[in-house]
Design an enzyme around this catalytic site. Structure first.
Site, PDB file in Angstrom:
ATOM      1  N   HIS A  76       0.838  -1.212   0.000  1.00 51.75           N
ATOM      2  CA  HIS A  76       0.000   0.000   0.000  1.00 51.75           C
ATOM      3  C   HIS A  76       0.867   1.255   0.000  1.00 51.75           C
ATOM      4  O   HIS A  76       1.962   1.280   0.560  1.00 51.75           O
ATOM      5  CB  HIS A  76      -0.992   0.019   1.169  1.00 51.75           C
ATOM      6  CG  HIS A  76      -0.384   0.038   2.544  1.00 51.75           C
ATOM      7  ND1 HIS A  76       0.015   1.204   3.159  1.00 51.75           N
ATOM      8  CD2 HIS A  76      -0.143  -0.947   3.435  1.00 51.75           C
ATOM      9  CE1 HIS A  76       0.482   0.927   4.373  1.00 51.75           C
ATOM     10  NE2 HIS A  76       0.402  -0.366   4.562  1.00 51.75           N
ATOM     11  N   ASP A  78       0.085   4.470   1.077  1.00 54.36           N
ATOM     12  CA  ASP A  78      -0.060   5.505   2.105  1.00 54.36           C
ATOM     13  C   ASP A  78       0.707   5.149   3.368  1.00 54.36           C
ATOM     14  O   ASP A  78       1.072   3.994   3.601  1.00 54.36           O
ATOM     15  CB  ASP A  78      -1.533   5.729   2.446  1.00 54.36           C
ATOM     16  CG  ASP A  78      -2.223   4.468   2.974  1.00 54.36           C
ATOM     17  OD1 ASP A  78      -2.005   3.385   2.385  1.00 54.36           O
ATOM     18  OD2 ASP A  78      -2.978   4.561   3.954  1.00 54.36           O
ATOM     19  N   ASP A 115       6.479   1.197   6.671  1.00 56.45           N
ATOM     20  CA  ASP A 115       5.156   0.586   6.557  1.00 56.45           C
ATOM     21  C   ASP A 115       4.326   1.463   5.630  1.00 56.45           C
ATOM     22  O   ASP A 115       3.846   2.493   6.038  1.00 56.45           O
ATOM     23  CB  ASP A 115       4.518   0.485   7.945  1.00 56.45           C
ATOM     24  CG  ASP A 115       3.080   0.003   7.917  1.00 56.45           C
ATOM     25  OD1 ASP A 115       2.638  -0.532   6.890  1.00 56.45           O
ATOM     26  OD2 ASP A 115       2.386   0.195   8.941  1.00 56.45           O
ATOM     27  N   GLU A 145      -4.816   2.287   2.732  1.00 56.58           N
ATOM     28  CA  GLU A 145      -4.925   1.073   3.540  1.00 56.58           C
ATOM     29  C   GLU A 145      -5.061   1.407   5.015  1.00 56.58           C
ATOM     30  O   GLU A 145      -5.831   0.784   5.743  1.00 56.58           O
ATOM     31  CB  GLU A 145      -3.685   0.193   3.310  1.00 56.58           C
ATOM     32  CG  GLU A 145      -3.734  -1.168   4.000  1.00 56.58           C
ATOM     33  CD  GLU A 145      -3.089  -1.177   5.382  1.00 56.58           C
ATOM     34  OE1 GLU A 145      -3.166  -2.224   6.052  1.00 56.58           O
ATOM     35  OE2 GLU A 145      -2.513  -0.147   5.784  1.00 56.58           O
ATOM     36  N   GLU A 146      -4.299   2.400   5.470  1.00 61.08           N
ATOM     37  CA  GLU A 146      -4.211   2.676   6.901  1.00 61.08           C
ATOM     38  C   GLU A 146      -5.501   3.233   7.497  1.00 61.08           C
ATOM     39  O   GLU A 146      -5.717   3.129   8.702  1.00 61.08           O
ATOM     40  CB  GLU A 146      -3.057   3.651   7.176  1.00 61.08           C
ATOM     41  CG  GLU A 146      -1.681   3.145   6.766  1.00 61.08           C
ATOM     42  CD  GLU A 146      -1.160   2.036   7.668  1.00 61.08           C
ATOM     43  OE1 GLU A 146      -1.911   1.556   8.536  1.00 61.08           O
ATOM     44  OE2 GLU A 146       0.011   1.654   7.499  1.00 61.08           O
ATOM     45  N   ASP A 169       3.612  -6.632   3.115  1.00 59.14           N
ATOM     46  CA  ASP A 169       3.288  -5.714   4.207  1.00 59.14           C
ATOM     47  C   ASP A 169       3.464  -6.343   5.582  1.00 59.14           C
ATOM     48  O   ASP A 169       2.899  -5.881   6.561  1.00 59.14           O
ATOM     49  CB  ASP A 169       1.841  -5.213   4.035  1.00 59.14           C
ATOM     50  CG  ASP A 169       1.496  -4.044   4.943  1.00 59.14           C
ATOM     51  OD1 ASP A 169       2.432  -3.386   5.444  1.00 59.14           O
ATOM     52  OD2 ASP A 169       0.303  -3.796   5.159  1.00 59.14           O
ATOM     53  N   HIS A 457       3.474   3.102  12.954  1.00 55.98           N
ATOM     54  CA  HIS A 457       2.425   4.018  13.418  1.00 55.98           C
ATOM     55  C   HIS A 457       2.890   4.887  14.578  1.00 55.98           C
ATOM     56  O   HIS A 457       2.072   5.536  15.223  1.00 55.98           O
ATOM     57  CB  HIS A 457       1.144   3.271  13.826  1.00 55.98           C
ATOM     58  CG  HIS A 457       0.564   2.413  12.741  1.00 55.98           C
ATOM     59  ND1 HIS A 457      -0.616   1.703  12.911  1.00 55.98           N
ATOM     60  CD2 HIS A 457       0.972   2.154  11.487  1.00 55.98           C
ATOM     61  CE1 HIS A 457      -0.879   1.033  11.796  1.00 55.98           C
ATOM     62  NE2 HIS A 457       0.084   1.293  10.915  1.00 55.98           N
TER      63      HIS A 457
END
Length: 485
Positions: A76, A78, A115, A145-146, A169, A457
């Site tokens: 992904h 983003d 990530d 995705e996030e 991922d 994150h």
């Protein structure tokens, strides 16, 4: 900072560096989409943006490999936008500043975006390398995705061409994921009419910060502190013991990140100011002791601020505080057949109260649909008793493990041959797009892998340099040995 381009393998690290220079926070993907479209054209492969905002690339088989099964490489585009309190970084305009700290690549004051930037960089390396031996390859680089797997959820059903899906991922090198949890967004809202504050009252802003935060799937089982859940304990005691009133509350900023900071403005009689400061100091001592060995930098700050003109009505305030206190946060239970893996959890991620509106946002996860329904109904019951409107969105199912997967067995064989040790097969609690894609392409044989990353994150996100080279070796060798149709 560009020195990461000299790391091995250069083909991945150079592409990753380019990605760090393109703003790509979730919800703001125009620049990264155009970057990937331009890259695909320059690499000489078919490339297009689909109606869901995903970027798709297609590379034909190398000579002699035309009869191999088709592979879809997926990642992904983003990244989660988190920054330190002192950072002035603007994720919509500013490049990430990566740097090398010993054996890790980190970012200055922000999330790194490994990530899933390292997965995207690996796909780019495959697309531009004319020397690789492989069958037909599709690349799917998904959007947002996030924040809800929107790109995967809206993926057209006849777009992908292939038999095998390799999701890039995962975040533990040497571990191959064959299953993951489903998830659902739960949102509770309430409109209320503010009341005037007693003009004789003082006001304080109470802040809980310095927590580690983290990924609400991968790290939910570690018992890290949730700033919202810590703050509510202090606020409730202030209301009960010091006649405090709630004016506003802001905590957390990403649904899939454990909140590391939360703050509330309280009004209270001036004669209780010193007691309020003592209360904050007492809770800091308690929190520090409770989280010994887990959290090392907890701060509880109580500072006088200008008294706001309005606040939350008493009955609404009490209902909201009770709901926040009662809301389940953390692990509910582990998977009975995989007792080291979380089955069901929830993350009280975001609280915004003020200006006549209350908003609470939770991400619930489970690898079982019945338990996902259970946690949703638990949260609905909690917030409904507080008079809140509860809505759900973005539901996605779990990915059921297939231990007999052909691509898994090939990867395990190649891993043992290359590195002399056995790989590890696992099921993750983190949500992966594999489950959503499988819902549209149920024939696919699916596995997830990647180099090692820690604390995604969060602003301490980092990528382990030494795992990227073997990841690339394994990816190349596996593509070369994909079986015939």
């Amino acid at each position: 900072m560009s020195e990461i381009k000299n790391l091995k393998p250069e083909c991945i690290w150079q592409n990753f560096y380019k990605l760090t220079q393109v703003p790509r926070p979730s919800g703001h993907l125009e620049k990264i989409q155009q970057f990937l479209l331009d890259f695909g054209k320059e690499a000489g492969v078919e490339v297009f943006k689909d109606p869901a905002g995903n970027i798709v690339m297609r590379k034909p088989a190398a000579p002699g490999y035309e009869n191999r099964k088709g592979v879809i490489l997926q990642a992904h585009m983003d990244m989660v936008p988190q920054k330190t309190p002192e950072s002035t970084h603007n994720f919509e305009t500013d490049p990430i500043q990566p740097w090398i700290d010993g054996e890790w690549v980190k970012a200055k004051g922000t999330t790194l975006g490994a990530d899933n930037g390292l997965g995207v960089a690996a796909i780019m390396a495959v697309m531009e390398d004319k020397t690789l031996k492989h069958g037909p390859i599709n690349a799917l680089i998904t959007a947002d995705e996030e924040t809800g797997m929107y790109g995967a959820n809206d993926l057209p059903e006849n777009e992908l061409q292939g038999d095998i899906l390799m999701n890039l991922d995962s975040e533990h090198w040497g571990k191959f994921v064959i299953g993951s949890a489903g998830g659902i967004d739960v949102t509770a809202t309430l409109d209320y009419k503010e009341v005037e504050t007693d003009p004789e009252d003082a006001a304080v802003k109470v802040t809980v910060k310095g927590l580690r935060g983290g990924h609400s799937g991968l790290e939910i089982h570690e018992g890290r502190g949730n700033a919202n859940k810590l703050l509510v304990r202090l606020v409730r005691e202030a209301v009960e013991e010091l006649d405090a009133r709630l004016a506003c509350w802001q905590g957390g900023n990403m649904r899939n990140a454990i909140p590391f900071k939360a703050e509330a403005v309280l009004t209270l009689p001036k004669e209780n100011l010193e007691a309020m400061k003592e209360l904050a100091a007492d809770w800091l001592e308690d929190f520090t002791d409770e989280y010994k060995g887990i959290e090392t930098g907890i701060e509880v700050i109580c500072e006088e601020v200008e008294t706001p003109k309005t606040e939350v009505p008493v009955e609404i305030q009490d209902n909201l505080i009770n709901a926040i206190y009662a809301c389940h946060d953390g692990v509910i239970r582990m998977i009975p057949s995989y007792p080291s893996v979380v089955e069901t959890s929830s993350n009280l991620a975001i609280i915004n109260i003020g200006a006549g509106k209350a908003l609470l946002q939770i991400l619930a996860r489970s690898s079982r649909e019945d338990m996902k329904d259970y946690i949703v109904k638990t949260l609905e019951s909690c917030f409904s008793m507080a008079g809140m409107k509860v809505e759900t969105a973005g539901s996605y199912g779990g990915w059921d493990p297939n231990p007999d997967s052909e691509i898994l067995n090939l990867l395990m064989k190649e891993y043992k041959s290359l590195f002399g040790e056995d790989g590890i097969v696992q099921v993750d609690h983190a949500g992966l797009e594999c489950s959503v894609i499988l819902g549209k392409y149920p024939h696919l044989d699916v596995v997830s892998l990647g180099p090692t990353m820690k604390s995604p994150h969060t602003t301490t996100e980092r990528a382990l340099i030494k795992t990227v080279e073997p990841f690339w070796q394994l990816l190349k060798k596996t593509l070369e040995d994909i079986p015939e149709k």
